[in-house]
Write a protein that holds these residues in place. Structure first.
Motif, PDB file in Angstrom:
ATOM      1  N   ARG A 132       0.748  -0.945   0.447  1.00 30.42           N
ATOM      2  CA  ARG A 132      -0.131   0.333   0.058  1.00 30.42           C
ATOM      3  C   ARG A 132       1.261   0.967   0.058  1.00 30.42           C
ATOM      4  O   ARG A 132       0.915   1.724   1.272  1.00 30.42           O
ATOM      5  N   PRO A 133       1.136   1.497  -0.833  1.00 28.70           N
ATOM      6  CA  PRO A 133       2.204   3.136  -1.313  1.00 28.70           C
ATOM      7  C   PRO A 133       2.013   4.445  -0.922  1.00 28.70           C
ATOM      8  O   PRO A 133       0.496   4.487  -0.739  1.00 28.70           O
ATOM      9  N   LYS A 134       2.069   5.305  -0.878  1.00 32.11           N
ATOM     10  CA  LYS A 134       1.832   6.770  -0.336  1.00 32.11           C
ATOM     11  C   LYS A 134       2.212   6.917  -1.845  1.00 32.11           C
ATOM     12  O   LYS A 134       3.462   7.830  -2.450  1.00 32.11           O
ATOM     13  N   ILE A 135       1.261   7.482  -2.627  1.00 30.85           N
ATOM     14  CA  ILE A 135       1.419   8.026  -3.858  1.00 30.85           C
ATOM     15  C   ILE A 135       1.488   9.393  -4.131  1.00 30.85           C
ATOM     16  O   ILE A 135       0.436   9.917  -3.372  1.00 30.85           O
ATOM     17  N   THR A 136       2.494   9.917  -4.676  1.00 31.13           N
ATOM     18  CA  THR A 136       2.497  11.676  -4.113  1.00 31.13           C
ATOM     19  C   THR A 136       2.240  12.132  -6.010  1.00 31.13           C
ATOM     20  O   THR A 136       2.266  13.679  -5.646  1.00 31.13           O
ATOM     21  N   GLU A 226      -8.932  10.392  -7.378  1.00 26.46           N
ATOM     22  CA  GLU A 226     -10.376   9.178  -7.060  1.00 26.46           C
ATOM     23  C   GLU A 226      -9.710   7.814  -6.546  1.00 26.46           C
ATOM     24  O   GLU A 226      -9.777   7.283  -5.420  1.00 26.46           O
ATOM     25  N   MET A 227      -9.364   6.845  -6.975  1.00 26.15           N
ATOM     26  CA  MET A 227      -8.101   5.555  -7.115  1.00 26.15           C
ATOM     27  C   MET A 227      -7.644   5.639  -5.432  1.00 26.15           C
ATOM     28  O   MET A 227      -7.391   5.268  -4.600  1.00 26.15           O
ATOM     29  N   PRO A 228      -6.518   6.565  -5.541  1.00 23.11           N
ATOM     30  CA  PRO A 228      -5.618   6.550  -3.945  1.00 23.11           C
ATOM     31  C   PRO A 228      -6.317   7.176  -3.276  1.00 23.11           C
ATOM     32  O   PRO A 228      -6.056   7.106  -2.270  1.00 23.11           O
ATOM     33  N   SER A 229      -7.532   8.515  -3.735  1.00 22.61           N
ATOM     34  CA  SER A 229      -8.501   8.739  -2.278  1.00 22.61           C
ATOM     35  C   SER A 229      -8.813   7.766  -1.597  1.00 22.61           C
ATOM     36  O   SER A 229      -9.080   7.909  -0.215  1.00 22.61           O
ATOM     37  N   LYS A 230      -9.027   6.529  -2.176  1.00 23.79           N
ATOM     38  CA  LYS A 230     -10.113   5.665  -1.830  1.00 23.79           C
ATOM     39  C   LYS A 230      -9.400   4.671  -1.911  1.00 23.79           C
ATOM     40  O   LYS A 230      -9.903   3.405  -0.834  1.00 23.79           O
ATOM     41  N   GLY A 231      -8.237   4.851  -1.424  1.00 23.47           N
ATOM     42  CA  GLY A 231      -7.205   2.856  -1.066  1.00 23.47           C
ATOM     43  C   GLY A 231      -7.077   2.156  -2.466  1.00 23.47           C
ATOM     44  O   GLY A 231      -7.273   1.489  -3.032  1.00 23.47           O
ATOM     45  N   LEU A 232      -5.288   2.277  -2.777  1.00 20.72           N
ATOM     46  CA  LEU A 232      -5.107   1.858  -4.199  1.00 20.72           C
ATOM     47  C   LEU A 232      -3.765   0.767  -3.679  1.00 20.72           C
ATOM     48  O   LEU A 232      -2.992   0.862  -2.319  1.00 20.72           O
ATOM     49  N   LEU A 233      -3.952  -0.757  -3.455  1.00 22.31           N
ATOM     50  CA  LEU A 233      -2.162  -1.618  -3.754  1.00 22.31           C
ATOM     51  C   LEU A 233      -2.574  -1.811  -5.021  1.00 22.31           C
ATOM     52  O   LEU A 233      -2.521  -1.347  -6.082  1.00 22.31           O
ATOM     53  N   GLN A 253      -8.828  -1.908  -5.898  1.00 27.60           N
ATOM     54  CA  GLN A 253      -9.038  -1.033  -4.743  1.00 27.60           C
ATOM     55  C   GLN A 253      -8.867  -1.573  -3.966  1.00 27.60           C
ATOM     56  O   GLN A 253     -10.291  -2.450  -3.695  1.00 27.60           O
ATOM     57  N   MET A 254      -8.850  -0.752  -2.478  1.00 26.65           N
ATOM     58  CA  MET A 254      -9.456  -1.515  -1.034  1.00 26.65           C
ATOM     59  C   MET A 254      -8.654  -0.622  -0.480  1.00 26.65           C
ATOM     60  O   MET A 254      -7.823  -0.152  -0.396  1.00 26.65           O
ATOM     61  N   SER A 255      -9.778  -0.108   0.479  1.00 28.20           N
ATOM     62  CA  SER A 255      -9.812   0.703   1.498  1.00 28.20           C
ATOM     63  C   SER A 255      -8.925   0.633   2.837  1.00 28.20           C
ATOM     64  O   SER A 255      -8.215  -0.431   2.848  1.00 28.20           O
ATOM     65  N   ASP A 256      -7.893   1.643   3.607  1.00 29.73           N
ATOM     66  CA  ASP A 256      -8.169   0.930   4.696  1.00 29.73           C
ATOM     67  C   ASP A 256      -9.030   0.398   5.716  1.00 29.73           C
ATOM     68  O   ASP A 256      -8.151   0.130   7.007  1.00 29.73           O
TER      69      ASP A 256
END
Length: 264
Positions: A132-136, A226-233, A253-256
Protein backbone atom coordinates in the motif's frame (compact mmCIF):
# COMPACT_ATOMS: atom_id res chain seq x y z
CA UNK A 1 2.01 -25.69 -26.33
CA UNK A 2 3.85 -28.18 -24.13
CA UNK A 3 1.81 -30.35 -21.80
CA UNK A 4 2.38 -30.60 -18.08
CA UNK A 5 4.38 -33.78 -18.58
CA UNK A 6 6.98 -32.69 -21.10
CA UNK A 7 10.64 -32.14 -20.36
CA UNK A 8 10.37 -28.35 -20.05
CA UNK A 9 10.54 -28.51 -16.25
CA UNK A 10 9.49 -30.45 -13.19
CA UNK A 11 5.78 -30.98 -12.47
CA UNK A 12 3.88 -28.90 -9.93
CA UNK A 13 3.95 -30.33 -6.40
CA UNK A 14 0.26 -31.32 -6.56
CA UNK A 15 -1.01 -34.10 -8.78
CA UNK A 16 -3.77 -33.00 -11.11
CA UNK A 17 -4.92 -29.40 -11.46
CA UNK A 18 -3.88 -26.51 -9.23
CA UNK A 19 -6.28 -23.69 -8.33
CA UNK A 20 -5.73 -19.97 -7.76
CA UNK A 21 -7.53 -16.61 -7.87
CA UNK A 22 -6.44 -14.19 -10.60
CA UNK A 23 -5.09 -10.89 -9.27
CA UNK A 24 -2.88 -9.51 -12.04
CA UNK A 25 -3.55 -9.33 -15.76
CA UNK A 26 -1.02 -6.89 -17.16
CA UNK A 27 -1.19 -5.32 -20.60
CA UNK A 28 0.29 -7.47 -23.39
CA UNK A 29 4.05 -7.36 -23.76
CA UNK A 30 6.39 -8.74 -26.40
CA UNK A 31 8.81 -11.52 -25.58
CA UNK A 32 11.57 -12.60 -27.92
CA UNK A 33 10.98 -16.19 -26.89
CA UNK A 34 7.19 -16.38 -26.49
CA UNK A 35 5.81 -13.57 -28.70
CA UNK A 36 2.87 -11.59 -27.32
CA UNK A 37 2.26 -12.59 -23.71
CA UNK A 38 0.41 -11.29 -20.68
CA UNK A 39 1.97 -11.19 -17.22
CA UNK A 40 -0.48 -13.04 -15.00
CA UNK A 41 -0.27 -13.52 -11.25
CA UNK A 42 -2.69 -15.28 -8.95
CA UNK A 43 -3.09 -16.14 -5.28
CA UNK A 44 -4.03 -19.53 -3.86
CA UNK A 45 -6.62 -19.85 -1.11
CA UNK A 46 -3.72 -20.44 1.28
CA UNK A 47 -2.36 -17.00 0.24
CA UNK A 48 0.56 -18.14 -1.87
CA UNK A 49 1.47 -16.22 -5.02
CA UNK A 50 1.85 -17.97 -8.38
CA UNK A 51 3.05 -16.44 -11.65
CA UNK A 52 1.49 -18.13 -14.69
CA UNK A 53 3.26 -17.86 -18.04
CA UNK A 54 3.60 -17.73 -20.95
CA UNK A 55 -0.03 -16.76 -21.50
CA UNK A 56 -0.94 -15.59 -24.99
CA UNK A 57 -4.19 -14.26 -23.59
CA UNK A 58 -5.78 -13.06 -26.81
CA UNK A 59 -5.47 -16.54 -28.33
CA UNK A 60 -7.35 -18.25 -25.49
CA UNK A 61 -10.83 -19.61 -26.09
CA UNK A 62 -13.64 -17.32 -24.91
CA UNK A 63 -14.39 -19.66 -22.01
CA UNK A 64 -10.76 -19.38 -20.86
CA UNK A 65 -10.41 -15.59 -20.92
CA UNK A 66 -10.25 -14.83 -17.24
CA UNK A 67 -10.78 -11.60 -15.32
CA UNK A 68 -9.51 -10.41 -11.97
CA UNK A 69 -10.98 -12.48 -9.10
CA UNK A 70 -11.77 -15.44 -11.34
CA UNK A 71 -10.91 -18.81 -9.84
CA UNK A 72 -8.82 -20.70 -12.38
CA UNK A 73 -7.73 -24.32 -12.48
CA UNK A 74 -4.71 -25.43 -14.47
CA UNK A 75 -1.75 -27.75 -14.72
CA UNK A 76 1.74 -26.32 -14.82
CA UNK A 77 5.42 -27.03 -14.30
CA UNK A 78 8.21 -25.34 -12.47
CA UNK A 79 10.24 -23.75 -15.30
CA UNK A 80 13.93 -24.31 -15.83
CA UNK A 81 14.55 -20.85 -17.29
CA UNK A 82 12.98 -18.82 -14.45
CA UNK A 83 14.22 -19.24 -10.89
CA UNK A 84 11.61 -17.03 -9.29
CA UNK A 85 9.95 -19.29 -6.75
CA UNK A 86 6.38 -18.35 -7.70
CA UNK A 87 6.76 -18.97 -11.45
CA UNK A 88 4.86 -21.76 -13.19
CA UNK A 89 4.94 -22.73 -16.86
CA UNK A 90 1.30 -23.12 -17.82
CA UNK A 91 -0.30 -25.74 -20.03
CA UNK A 92 -2.74 -23.52 -21.98
CA UNK A 93 -5.13 -26.35 -22.81
CA UNK A 94 -5.61 -27.19 -19.14
CA UNK A 95 -6.86 -23.73 -18.15
CA UNK A 96 -10.48 -23.53 -16.95
CA UNK A 97 -12.47 -20.94 -15.00
CA UNK A 98 -14.44 -22.12 -11.97
CA UNK A 99 -16.41 -18.98 -11.17
CA UNK A 100 -15.36 -15.78 -9.41
CA UNK A 101 -14.30 -15.24 -5.80
CA UNK A 102 -17.28 -13.67 -3.98
CA UNK A 103 -16.90 -10.00 -3.11
CA UNK A 104 -17.26 -10.72 0.63
CA UNK A 105 -14.21 -13.03 0.58
CA UNK A 106 -11.77 -10.76 -1.26
CA UNK A 107 -10.64 -8.51 1.56
CA UNK A 108 -9.93 -11.46 3.83
CA UNK A 109 -7.78 -13.04 1.15
CA UNK A 110 -5.74 -9.95 0.27
CA UNK A 111 -5.37 -7.91 3.47
CA UNK A 112 -3.07 -10.35 5.33
CA UNK A 113 -0.73 -10.42 2.33
CA UNK A 114 0.04 -6.68 2.24
CA UNK A 115 3.70 -5.97 3.08
CA UNK A 116 5.60 -2.77 3.87
CA UNK A 117 8.99 -3.48 2.29
CA UNK A 118 9.76 -4.81 -1.18
CA UNK A 119 13.41 -5.11 -0.25
CA UNK A 120 12.50 -7.42 2.62
CA UNK A 121 10.41 -9.56 0.25
CA UNK A 122 13.29 -9.76 -2.19
CA UNK A 123 15.71 -10.70 0.61
CA UNK A 124 13.40 -13.59 1.51
CA UNK A 125 13.43 -14.85 -2.07
CA UNK A 126 9.98 -13.63 -3.07
CA UNK A 127 9.19 -11.86 -6.33
CA UNK A 128 5.49 -10.95 -5.99
CA UNK A 129 3.90 -8.76 -3.33
CA UNK A 130 1.05 -6.44 -2.38
CA UNK A 131 2.03 -3.04 -1.03
CA UNK A 132 0.00 0.00 0.00
CA UNK A 133 2.15 2.89 -1.22
CA UNK A 134 1.97 6.56 -0.45
CA UNK A 135 1.27 7.94 -3.92
CA UNK A 136 2.82 11.34 -4.51
CA UNK A 137 2.17 11.85 -8.23
CA UNK A 138 0.47 10.27 -11.24
CA UNK A 139 1.69 11.29 -14.69
CA UNK A 140 0.68 10.53 -18.26
CA UNK A 141 3.74 10.41 -20.51
CA UNK A 142 3.48 10.34 -24.30
CA UNK A 143 5.71 7.85 -26.06
CA UNK A 144 7.99 9.15 -28.84
CA UNK A 145 6.56 8.52 -32.32
CA UNK A 146 9.54 6.36 -33.33
CA UNK A 147 9.14 4.15 -30.27
CA UNK A 148 5.42 3.73 -30.84
CA UNK A 149 5.90 2.81 -34.50
CA UNK A 150 8.57 0.28 -33.56
CA UNK A 151 6.14 -1.31 -31.10
CA UNK A 152 3.40 -1.47 -33.74
CA UNK A 153 5.68 -3.25 -36.19
CA UNK A 154 6.80 -5.76 -33.57
CA UNK A 155 3.21 -6.55 -32.58
CA UNK A 156 2.32 -7.05 -36.24
CA UNK A 157 5.19 -9.48 -36.63
CA UNK A 158 4.24 -11.31 -33.44
CA UNK A 159 0.64 -11.69 -34.68
CA UNK A 160 1.85 -13.29 -37.90
CA UNK A 161 3.98 -15.75 -35.96
CA UNK A 162 1.19 -16.90 -33.65
CA UNK A 163 1.00 -20.68 -33.23
CA UNK A 164 -1.20 -22.10 -36.00
CA UNK A 165 -3.07 -24.24 -33.47
CA UNK A 166 -4.11 -21.14 -31.56
CA UNK A 167 -5.53 -19.30 -34.54
CA UNK A 168 -4.82 -15.83 -35.98
CA UNK A 169 -5.10 -12.66 -33.94
CA UNK A 170 -5.35 -9.00 -34.84
CA UNK A 171 -2.08 -7.20 -34.01
CA UNK A 172 -2.28 -5.53 -30.60
CA UNK A 173 -2.40 -1.73 -30.73
CA UNK A 174 0.20 -0.43 -28.27
CA UNK A 175 -0.89 2.40 -26.02
CA UNK A 176 0.60 5.77 -27.06
CA UNK A 177 1.03 6.78 -23.41
CA UNK A 178 2.69 5.51 -20.26
CA UNK A 179 0.85 5.86 -16.96
CA UNK A 180 3.35 6.38 -14.16
CA UNK A 181 3.27 6.65 -10.40
CA UNK A 182 5.73 8.33 -8.08
CA UNK A 183 5.27 6.67 -4.70
CA UNK A 184 6.87 5.95 -1.37
CA UNK A 185 7.18 2.80 0.73
CA UNK A 186 9.22 1.83 3.76
CA UNK A 187 12.14 1.36 1.35
CA UNK A 188 12.02 4.95 0.09
CA UNK A 189 10.87 6.76 -3.04
CA UNK A 190 10.20 4.96 -6.31
CA UNK A 191 8.79 5.61 -9.77
CA UNK A 192 7.07 2.95 -11.84
CA UNK A 193 4.90 2.49 -14.92
CA UNK A 194 1.46 0.99 -14.31
CA UNK A 195 1.20 -2.17 -16.43
CA UNK A 196 -2.37 -3.08 -15.50
CA UNK A 197 -4.29 -3.99 -18.66
CA UNK A 198 -7.47 -2.34 -17.39
CA UNK A 199 -5.66 0.99 -17.31
CA UNK A 200 -4.76 0.83 -21.00
CA UNK A 201 -8.18 -0.61 -21.89
CA UNK A 202 -9.93 2.30 -20.18
CA UNK A 203 -7.76 4.78 -22.07
CA UNK A 204 -8.75 3.22 -25.41
CA UNK A 205 -12.45 3.06 -24.44
CA UNK A 206 -12.54 6.69 -23.34
CA UNK A 207 -10.62 7.78 -26.43
CA UNK A 208 -13.57 6.53 -28.51
CA UNK A 209 -15.91 8.84 -26.59
CA UNK A 210 -13.80 11.92 -25.85
CA UNK A 211 -11.00 13.99 -27.32
CA UNK A 212 -7.46 12.95 -26.49
CA UNK A 213 -7.06 15.96 -24.20
CA UNK A 214 -10.26 15.11 -22.31
CA UNK A 215 -9.29 11.44 -22.11
CA UNK A 216 -5.96 12.28 -20.48
CA UNK A 217 -7.72 14.66 -18.09
CA UNK A 218 -10.13 11.90 -17.07
CA UNK A 219 -7.28 9.39 -16.65
CA UNK A 220 -5.48 11.77 -14.30
CA UNK A 221 -8.63 12.37 -12.28
CA UNK A 222 -9.48 8.66 -11.98
CA UNK A 223 -6.05 7.06 -11.54
CA UNK A 224 -4.28 9.99 -9.94
CA UNK A 225 -6.93 11.27 -7.52
CA UNK A 226 -10.08 9.17 -7.14
CA UNK A 227 -8.53 5.72 -6.82
CA UNK A 228 -5.68 6.69 -4.45
CA UNK A 229 -8.13 8.63 -2.26
CA UNK A 230 -10.25 5.49 -1.80
CA UNK A 231 -7.30 3.23 -1.01
CA UNK A 232 -5.09 1.59 -3.61
CA UNK A 233 -2.81 -1.45 -3.48
CA UNK A 234 -0.07 -2.16 -5.98
CA UNK A 235 0.45 -5.77 -7.01
CA UNK A 236 4.20 -5.77 -7.56
CA UNK A 237 6.43 -8.24 -9.38
CA UNK A 238 10.13 -8.39 -10.14
CA UNK A 239 11.54 -8.25 -13.66
CA UNK A 240 12.62 -11.65 -15.00
CA UNK A 241 15.99 -10.33 -16.18
CA UNK A 242 16.54 -7.78 -13.42
CA UNK A 243 15.45 -9.44 -10.16
CA UNK A 244 16.02 -6.34 -8.04
CA UNK A 245 13.67 -4.25 -10.19
CA UNK A 246 10.04 -4.20 -9.03
CA UNK A 247 7.25 -3.44 -11.53
CA UNK A 248 3.68 -2.25 -10.92
CA UNK A 249 1.94 -5.22 -12.53
CA UNK A 250 -1.57 -4.54 -11.26
CA UNK A 251 -3.84 -2.34 -9.14
CA UNK A 252 -6.35 -3.44 -6.51
CA UNK A 253 -8.79 -0.94 -5.05
CA UNK A 254 -8.88 -1.59 -1.28
CA UNK A 255 -9.75 0.88 1.44
CA UNK A 256 -7.97 1.20 4.77
CA UNK A 257 -11.16 0.34 6.59
CA UNK A 258 -11.60 -3.38 6.10
CA UNK A 259 -13.31 -3.13 2.75
CA UNK A 260 -12.28 -4.36 -0.69
CA UNK A 261 -13.94 -1.99 -3.10
CA UNK A 262 -15.56 -2.87 -6.40
CA UNK A 263 -13.23 -3.54 -9.31
CA UNK A 264 -11.75 -0.70 -11.37
Amino acid sequence: MPSAHTSQGSPSPNNGADEAIIIVKAAPQLSGKHGETVCTAAVTRSREWVRLYPIAFRTLQDAQQFRRWDVVRYTAQRPRDDRRVESRRLDHQSLTIGGSLPQRERYGLVAPMVVESLEDERAQGRSLAFIRPKITRFTVEKKPDAELEDERQKYQLAAKQTDLFLGPIIPYAPCPYRFKYDYETKDGKRTGTCQDWETEATFFNWQKQYSEEETIKKMKARWGEEMPSKGLLFAMGTHSQYPDTWLINGLVQMSDFGQLLLDL
